[in-house]
Design an enzyme around this catalytic site. Sequence first.
Site, mmCIF file in Angstrom:
data_model
loop_
_atom_site.group_PDB
_atom_site.id
_atom_site.type_symbol
_atom_site.label_atom_id
_atom_site.label_comp_id
_atom_site.label_asym_id
_atom_site.label_seq_id
_atom_site.Cartn_x
_atom_site.Cartn_y
_atom_site.Cartn_z
ATOM 1 N N SER A 198 0.825 -1.198 0.000
ATOM 2 C CA SER A 198 0.000 0.000 0.000
ATOM 3 C C SER A 198 0.870 1.263 0.000
ATOM 4 C CB SER A 198 -0.957 -0.053 1.200
ATOM 5 O OG SER A 198 -1.997 0.876 1.068
ATOM 6 N N PHE A 199 0.718 2.140 0.998
ATOM 7 C CA PHE A 199 1.578 3.324 1.117
ATOM 8 C C PHE A 199 3.054 2.941 1.141
ATOM 9 C CE2 PHE A 199 3.983 5.932 4.215
ATOM 10 C CZ PHE A 199 4.016 7.140 3.530
#
Length: 281
Positions: free
Chosen positions: A112-113
């Site tokens: 993700s991030f």
Amino acid sequence: MYYRFVPHWPYYSPYVEGEWLSWRSAVESDGVSRLPEQRLSFVLVHGSWADAHFWDGVAAVLRSQGHTVHAPEYAGHGTDPNKNVTHAMITKSVVDYIMRLNLRDIVLVGHSFGGTVIQKVAEQIPDRIKRLVFWDAFVLKDGGSLADELPPPTRQGFEQLRAGSKDDTILLPFPLFRDLFVNTATLEQAKHFYTSVRPEPAKPLFEKLDLKVFYTLPTPKSYVYFYQDNVLPQGEGFGWNPHMSSRLGVFRLIVGDGDHFTDTRTRPAMLARKLYEAGRD
């Protein structure tokens, strides 16, 4: 040749359903732990609304199979009370961890991030990285931010949550977390998982990143795509694959059937296998 794995002690993890992850969950469902073709050194970088414990179950599986696994914590997360952090501070946390332990020939995984983090880490220490693996992770364009990649309703919601906080953080409301992050979980599981969610420093999500160096690196890359992941809509102009993954140029694609969060808790052996397939030669 197969090797039976019969340990005699448990492994505790607050991030695994129930309270005890027996080492037996690190083996295949038939009770046999298969020796991997290749031993790898993984560095696992978590995403937003998580901390390094996110990887506990997956790390236990990979270690039981003979791999070396590190899961660094980064600024503004875990036990760090300071939420006034920048993307550069987060990146430095991971780079410093790798340098302090003198890790080399690593498979650097970002979720993700965490994809934006490993992009910047790779710029600073490319000689220590064997392969980059993005699991349903953001691959930002040069000069872009994570917020730029969100559909307008999601971005507007994040901006409102940020504006309403007292410390420039974003706390996901449970309905949003349930439908986007753990959509394949039962309601009971989703509520249990939500107890680990903490406010996320907002600033790094909106920072524009200079990624010119990243896009010159010859480092091999893989993308792990779980097709039930609902954090990004799968329509045109959004989504993980091919929208994000294609920015890597030539890359290896590994596909699974999970969502964004649930399988780290409920099927760590499956996720570990996908990361191995993504990272091996």
